[in-house]
Each structure stands twice: as C-alpha cells, then as structure tokens.
Design a protein around this motif. Structure first.
Motif, PDB file in Angstrom:
ATOM      1  N   VAL A   9      83.634   2.662  33.438  1.00  0.00           N
ATOM      2  CA  VAL A   9      82.741   1.615  34.120  1.00  0.00           C
ATOM      3  C   VAL A   9      82.796   1.220  35.388  1.00  0.00           C
ATOM      4  O   VAL A   9      81.846   1.029  36.145  1.00  0.00           O
ATOM      5  CB  VAL A   9      83.208   0.273  33.225  1.00  0.00           C
ATOM      6  N   VAL A  10      83.993   1.240  35.949  1.00  0.00           N
ATOM      7  CA  VAL A  10      84.272   0.978  37.491  1.00  0.00           C
ATOM      8  C   VAL A  10      83.532   2.167  38.389  1.00  0.00           C
ATOM      9  O   VAL A  10      82.847   1.988  39.411  1.00  0.00           O
ATOM     10  CB  VAL A  10      85.903   0.933  37.997  1.00  0.00           C
ATOM     11  N   GLN A  11      83.693   3.260  37.957  1.00  0.00           N
ATOM     12  CA  GLN A  11      83.168   4.393  38.458  1.00  0.00           C
ATOM     13  C   GLN A  11      81.643   4.380  38.456  1.00  0.00           C
ATOM     14  O   GLN A  11      80.846   4.636  39.432  1.00  0.00           O
ATOM     15  CB  GLN A  11      83.556   5.816  37.860  1.00  0.00           C
ATOM     16  N   ALA A  12      81.037   3.914  37.477  1.00  0.00           N
ATOM     17  CA  ALA A  12      79.319   3.523  37.304  1.00  0.00           C
ATOM     18  C   ALA A  12      79.019   2.588  38.358  1.00  0.00           C
ATOM     19  O   ALA A  12      78.015   2.617  38.880  1.00  0.00           O
ATOM     20  CB  ALA A  12      78.960   3.570  35.853  1.00  0.00           C
ATOM     21  N   ALA A  13      80.042   1.680  38.381  1.00  0.00           N
ATOM     22  CA  ALA A  13      79.651   0.451  39.173  1.00  0.00           C
ATOM     23  C   ALA A  13      79.634   0.761  40.737  1.00  0.00           C
ATOM     24  O   ALA A  13      78.692   0.515  41.701  1.00  0.00           O
ATOM     25  CB  ALA A  13      80.624  -0.692  38.828  1.00  0.00           C
ATOM     26  N   VAL A  14      80.589   1.603  41.237  1.00  0.00           N
ATOM     27  CA  VAL A  14      80.940   1.839  42.679  1.00  0.00           C
ATOM     28  C   VAL A  14      79.706   3.012  42.725  1.00  0.00           C
ATOM     29  O   VAL A  14      79.614   3.238  44.170  1.00  0.00           O
ATOM     30  CB  VAL A  14      82.160   2.544  42.772  1.00  0.00           C
ATOM     31  N   SER A  15      78.986   3.864  41.759  1.00  0.00           N
ATOM     32  CA  SER A  15      78.282   4.623  42.108  1.00  0.00           C
ATOM     33  C   SER A  15      76.909   4.304  42.531  1.00  0.00           C
ATOM     34  O   SER A  15      75.837   4.991  42.842  1.00  0.00           O
ATOM     35  CB  SER A  15      78.094   5.759  40.742  1.00  0.00           C
ATOM     36  N   VAL A  16      76.651   2.961  42.317  1.00  0.00           N
ATOM     37  CA  VAL A  16      75.448   2.371  42.380  1.00  0.00           C
ATOM     38  C   VAL A  16      74.616   2.703  43.854  1.00  0.00           C
ATOM     39  O   VAL A  16      73.496   3.025  44.016  1.00  0.00           O
ATOM     40  CB  VAL A  16      75.231   0.812  41.906  1.00  0.00           C
ATOM     41  N   PRO A  17      75.521   2.429  44.852  1.00  0.00           N
ATOM     42  CA  PRO A  17      75.093   2.588  46.149  1.00  0.00           C
ATOM     43  C   PRO A  17      74.331   3.990  46.346  1.00  0.00           C
ATOM     44  O   PRO A  17      73.607   4.140  47.264  1.00  0.00           O
ATOM     45  CB  PRO A  17      76.161   2.196  47.163  1.00  0.00           C
ATOM     46  N   TRP A  18      75.007   5.152  45.491  1.00  0.00           N
ATOM     47  CA  TRP A  18      74.687   6.314  45.816  1.00  0.00           C
ATOM     48  C   TRP A  18      73.346   6.567  45.158  1.00  0.00           C
ATOM     49  O   TRP A  18      72.611   7.458  45.263  1.00  0.00           O
ATOM     50  CB  TRP A  18      75.889   7.350  45.475  1.00  0.00           C
ATOM     51  N   VAL A  19      73.081   5.724  44.136  1.00  0.00           N
ATOM     52  CA  VAL A  19      71.753   5.674  43.356  1.00  0.00           C
ATOM     53  C   VAL A  19      70.750   5.557  43.903  1.00  0.00           C
ATOM     54  O   VAL A  19      69.398   5.736  44.215  1.00  0.00           O
ATOM     55  CB  VAL A  19      72.068   5.520  41.867  1.00  0.00           C
ATOM     56  N   LEU A  20      70.905   4.350  44.516  1.00  0.00           N
ATOM     57  CA  LEU A  20      69.786   3.499  45.098  1.00  0.00           C
ATOM     58  C   LEU A  20      69.460   3.911  46.564  1.00  0.00           C
ATOM     59  O   LEU A  20      70.122   4.274  47.296  1.00  0.00           O
ATOM     60  CB  LEU A  20      70.197   1.813  45.291  1.00  0.00           C
ATOM     61  N   PRO A  21      68.294   3.776  47.074  1.00  0.00           N
ATOM     62  CA  PRO A  21      67.905   4.263  48.362  1.00  0.00           C
ATOM     63  C   PRO A  21      68.553   3.607  49.405  1.00  0.00           C
ATOM     64  O   PRO A  21      68.620   2.220  49.313  1.00  0.00           O
ATOM     65  CB  PRO A  21      66.283   4.186  48.420  1.00  0.00           C
ATOM     66  N   ARG A  22      68.957   4.161  50.579  1.00  0.00           N
ATOM     67  CA  ARG A  22      69.762   3.575  51.576  1.00  0.00           C
ATOM     68  C   ARG A  22      68.556   3.088  52.587  1.00  0.00           C
ATOM     69  O   ARG A  22      67.420   3.595  52.632  1.00  0.00           O
ATOM     70  CB  ARG A  22      70.744   4.403  52.217  1.00  0.00           C
ATOM     71  N   ASP A  23      68.789   2.399  53.641  1.00  0.00           N
ATOM     72  CA  ASP A  23      67.915   1.991  54.730  1.00  0.00           C
ATOM     73  C   ASP A  23      67.760   2.956  55.625  1.00  0.00           C
ATOM     74  O   ASP A  23      68.882   4.062  55.942  1.00  0.00           O
ATOM     75  CB  ASP A  23      68.672   0.835  55.632  1.00  0.00           C
ATOM     76  N   PRO A  24      66.485   3.322  56.113  1.00  0.00           N
ATOM     77  CA  PRO A  24      66.179   4.628  56.850  1.00  0.00           C
ATOM     78  C   PRO A  24      67.138   4.741  58.098  1.00  0.00           C
ATOM     79  O   PRO A  24      67.196   5.931  58.675  1.00  0.00           O
ATOM     80  CB  PRO A  24      64.849   4.500  56.949  1.00  0.00           C
ATOM     81  N   GLY A  25      67.581   3.585  58.628  1.00  0.00           N
ATOM     82  CA  GLY A  25      68.226   3.706  59.803  1.00  0.00           C
ATOM     83  C   GLY A  25      69.830   4.052  59.602  1.00  0.00           C
ATOM     84  O   GLY A  25      70.476   4.493  60.583  1.00  0.00           O
TER      85      GLY A  25
END
Length: 381
Positions: A9-25
C-alpha cells in the motif's frame, strides 16, 4: 502477511508522483529516483520485529534520496509516518520515547531544507505527532485485549476447577447416600436371615416376623434406591428439580422400629425445645442415626441401644449409645464413621466417637449448630 500488505500500500502511494505527469520545467522522474523511493519502503517489512532500526533505516534512505537525486516529492512522508507509528506501537518505552523526540527534532531541519515555511512545519509536526499517538493507542488497546483474554482464560480454568470440585463433592455425597441406604438395609437383612433358621425350629411365629422384616427392609431399600436413581436421571433439568432423596426425622420412629425387629432393643428419646430443622440438617440427622445404628447391628454384638436427640438453645446433640463390644481401639476407621464425621462437618458441627458410659459399649455424639430459641419444650418417647 499484514506487513507485506502495508508495504504494498505504501509503495503504491509513493509511486503516484511517477504516474502523474510532471511540470514541463522539471526534469523527468528517473528510474534511480524511483529505486531510492522503493528503498525507503522496503524496511517496513520488519517494522514489528525491529521498529527502531526500521525507523533509522527509513530516515537514512529518505536523507539519501533528498541529497542524491532530484526526484518528485511526496504529498505525505508515508514511510516515515508508518515507521514512527510502528515504533510507538511496538518498541519498549525508553526507545520509543527517544525515537519520538528525535523524529520531531528532525522535522525542523527537514522543513528548513525543503521550503522553510511555517505552514509546512506545523503540518509536519501535526502528522508525526498523530502517527505517534495512533501507535500508542494501538499498543494500549492490544494490551487491554491481552489482559481481557488472560482474564477469560483464568476464569475458564477457575470454572473448570470448580466444576471438577463440585463433581467430586457430588460423587462423595451420592456415595454416602448409597452407603447409608445399602449398608443399613443389608445389615438388618443379614441379622434377620441369620436368626431365621433358628427361629424356624424354636419359634415359628418369630421366624415369620423375621422374614417379614427382611421383606420390608428390602422393599424400603429399593424404594430409596429408585428415588435416588430417579433424581440422578432428573439432574440438570432445572433449578426446581430435587437433588437427592431426603429422609427426615419424621421417619426416625419407623427406622427405630425396623432395627428393633432385628432383635436389638432400641430406645428413642427427644429432649429440649424440639423444633423444625432445615431440610438438609433434618436429613443429615436421620442419616447419622441410621449409620450409627447400622454400625451397632453390624459390629457391636449389642443387645440394647439408645438414640437421644437433645435440643439446646443453639445446637442439637445426637447421641447413639450401645452396650456392645465397641469397635476396637481404632474408632476412626470405617466408611460409616467417616460418613458421620463428613455429614457433621458439612453442617458446621462435629462428631465424637468412643466408649460408652463406664467404658462399656460404644457411643457416637454429633453436635450440629441451630438457630437459637427462647421457648423450651421437653418431649420423651
């Protein structure tokens, strides 16, 4: 299994930023950053067995992540919160308190290194304090649950022991009843049967009376045995079911008459303020007299016996005396005398046995406590 689920569960939570698109900058999230993030989660597998070391490993891995890579941040410090919760829930008191204080102290430089904003500082202090508090609540609840379960086990053991003791007392009570019924009946029947052949040759009318007495004694024993066996079958059918056949003092004259029919001259006397007795005491007095007379018939070779019930203001004394040969020097032997003592003790009284008046014969004296009275009445029979 639970710890593995927590890690996933924690691994899934910390993986969210890698799934969502990052700021182009910003630079793309690298596999190295994700690997280091996973490295902060893996120690949680051992959070119950080594909570303090897991917290130190998580803090070190997070520090390495912050210094080595420019990876995406997390909405919440998930691994740190779970590690601190585990310390609060599973670590011993000194280590727990020290780790809690150090974790809160680390929050200040961590916030200063990140944004330095007061809002982040207050939020971080709140969530870490809440994680520690939830851990302490879990530990307290588990300790309470263990205490309740231990108490339940102790109560079960106590209940089992009490049930076994009650069963043992019930077996002893039934054994006494059976002994009293059978011993008394068989003793009288043996005496009458031994006298029968002699009476047939010398006094036929006495032989007929002897055989009638044998028949009556046998029928009476069968009635009492059937009543007892009926009670045993009814045992447990409800609180109103009788627990035992209850002979009473109003049957004492018939008992004395049956013993007289065996050839033993028995007198029955009552003195003092006679009054109704509690049912159990009433039955116990009957059984005591019955057993004492049975012993006289079986062992004393006596010609006379006397039964005396002496009512006092606060006690009843039951005396059975005979003019026989006594019962030898060991007057504490025999199931009959043991049963008499047990009955007396069960009703708060005591029993004495020994030679009769002037050292002749044998005497049984039993004293039972009674409720005090103010009136007096003397009855003789």
């Amino acid at each position: 299994m639970t710890d593995l689920c927590v890690v996933l569960v924690v691994q899934a939570a910390v993986s969210v930023p890698w799934v969502l698109p990052r700021d182009p900058g910003l630079e793309p999230a690298s596999p190295t950053a994700y690997l280091l993030t996973t490295l902060t989660v893996l120690p949680l597998l051992w959070r119950r067995r080594a909570p303090v070391r897991v917290l130190l490993a998580v803090v070190a891995a997070q520090g390495l992540y912050g210094l080595a890579v420019d990876g995406p941040g997390q909405t919440l410090p998930y691994t740190g919160l779970v590690a601190l919760y585990s310390v609060a829930a599973h670590a011993p008191s000194p280590s727990r308190q020290l780790c809690g204080a150090l974790t809160l102290a680390v929050v200040f430089p961590s916030v200063a290194f990140n944004t330095g904003e007061a809002r982040e500082l207050v939020f971080s202090l709140m969530v870490f304090t809440a994680a520690y508090g939830f851990g302490r609540f879990t530990d307290t609840r588990q300790a309470y649950t263990r205490a309740v379960e231990d108490r339940a086990r102790q109560l079960e053991v106590t209940r089992r022991i009490e049930a076994e003791q009650a069963a043992a007392r019930e077996r002893a009570r039934i054994a006494r009843e059976m002994h009293d019924i059978l011993s008394h009946a068989v003793s009288l029947m043996i005496v009458q049967a031994e006298a029968g052949p002699v009476a047939v040759r010398t006094a036929p009318e006495r032989a007929e009376a002897a055989f009638d007495a044998i028949s009556e004694t046998g029928r009476d024993a069968m009635v009492q045995l059937r009543r007892m066996l009926g009670v045993l079958r009814e045992e447990g059918q409800g609180p109103g079911a009788p627990r035992s056949p209850q002979p009473a003092l109003d049957g004492l004259p018939a008992l004395v008459e049956r013993v007289r029919s065996s050839g033993l001259a028995v007198t029955h006397t009552v003195t003092g303020p006679e009054r109704p007795l509690p049912r159990d005491t009433d039955s116990a007095v009957f059984r005591i007299v019955q057993e004492a007379l049975t012993n006289t018939v079986k062992h004393a070779a006596a010609t006379e016996a006397a039964v005396l019930l002496a009512y006092g203001e606060s006690s009843l004394t039951v005396s059975v005396t005979d003019d026989g040969v006594g019962m030898g020097t060991d007057t504490h032997s025999g199931h009959g005398l043991i049963g008499i003592r047990e009955r007396a003790a069960a009703h708060g009284g005591g029993a004495r046995t020994g030679p009769g008046p002037d050292g002749r014969g044998f005497r049984v004296d039993v004293t039972l406590p009674l409720a005090p009275v103010t009136s007096s009445l003397e009855v003789g029979s």
